[in-house]
Write a protein that holds these residues in place. Structure first.
Motif: not given
Length: 324
Positions: A262-283
């Motif tokens: 109902f507003v122009g702003q984007r409001l959202r929670p983050v739900m952590s997804r634990e995946r090897a590709e995320h670790l590799e990006e952090l690496t």
């Protein structure tokens, strides 16, 4: 093997250093000889059984299904399952585990592990997975761009310290919110500005920020929205309020997406997804020098209860780790 385990929900006093069976591994799992683990709010949740909502989610109604605490892990591969193709014994790895990492050995799915970043100690590597992946997804979900102004609330904490660095690596101008005592750390992580929450509120400059990443969890949505531009994005990390026994302060998390309709702003929670590709990006970010884990202090395995107390009391500047 030695491990920090519990038989009932409760405060850190329920944790005991004791002998437990070494975890078995399935065909797609890896047995890791643990060198270091880390502490995050999720450890407190699984230790106390609060909010009660998590018990209904399948973690154990009357007592924890998994007795050994800890999820972040860094160590050396001791054995691999029959269908593991990405790792071999002797390899240094990091990631998250299923069996509990406050132990001499832990089991983990190969899809939740990655090779340990070059140049990091095991203690530094253990500090990365849960907090680093959550921060990475918060920044990515907010679509942070080089021209953006980003506010990170709780910038000296586990997720916040990574979010500051990842947002900065994305080219954004970053303001961190923390105590005066931790301002030096937050600036060293790359923050362009720091707000001392004891002296000023986040809306001091009006609707300035394109992105607000809230890792502290105790400000109302109305206040957070006042700091956002009219088309800005708010990302909520975690529930925050531990006083609410059933929902754990997740009310904002549930309300934000509804209000966003109902507003122009984007409001959202983050739900952590634990995946090897995320670790590799952090690496890649770590090995490029853009991200460095901030370690507050390390405790021996027997001191894991004290490590959890230290975290929940709000003292850390960066991550708290447990070493074997």
């Amino acid at each position: 093997m030695k491990a920090i385990a519990q038989d009932a929900y409760g405060p850190a006093d329920v944790l005991r250093l004791r002998d437990v069976d070494r975890p078995s591994i399935g065909d797609e799992e890896v047995l890791v000889e643990v060198r270091a683990a880390a502490v995050d709010p999720g450890v407190w949740v699984l230790m106390t059984g609060r909010p009660y909502l998590m018990r209904l989610a399948g973690f154990g109604l009357r007592r924890p299904k998994v007795a050994v605490r800890g999820r972040d892990v860094a160590g050396v591969v001791a054995a691999v399952g029959a269908r593991v193709t990405r790792f071999q014994p002797g390899q240094e790895v990091y990631g998250t585990c299923e069996s509990g990492s406050y132990a001499e050995f832990a089991s983990a799915r190969q899809s939740r592990l990655a090779p340990k970043p070059a140049g990091l100690t095991f203690e530094q590597a253990a500090a990365v997975p849960v907090s680093g992946m959550t921060a990475l997804q918060a920044v990515r979900d907010a679509h942070v761009q080089p021209e953006h102004r980003v506010l990170v609330i709780g910038a000296s904490g586990g997720v916040g310290s990574f979010a500051v660095q990842i947002a900065k690596a994305s080219g954004a101008s970053v303001t961190g919110v923390c105590s005066a005592a931790k301002a030096g750390l937050v600036r060293s992580l790359g923050a362009d500005e720091v707000i001392d929450y004891a002296r000023e509120e986040i809306d001091r400059d009006g609707a300035r920020y394109d992105v607000v990443i809230d890792t502290a969890g105790n400000r109302p949505l109305s206040l957070l929205r006042r700091a956002l531009t009219s088309r800005g994005t708010l990302v909520i990390v975690g529930g925050g309020h531990t006083a609410y026994r059933f929902t754990g302060g997740m009310g904002r998390t549930f309300r934000a997406p509804l209000l966003s309709m109902f507003v122009g702003q984007r409001l959202r929670p983050v739900m952590s997804r634990e995946r090897a590709e995320h670790l590799e990006e952090l690496t890649r970010l770590i090995e490029s020098g853009a991200v460095t884990p901030a370690i507050d202090r390390a405790y021996p395995l027997s001191g894991a209860p004290d490590a959890i107390r230290h975290l929940i009391e709000g003292h850390p500047a960066g991550k708290v780790v447990v070493t074997m």
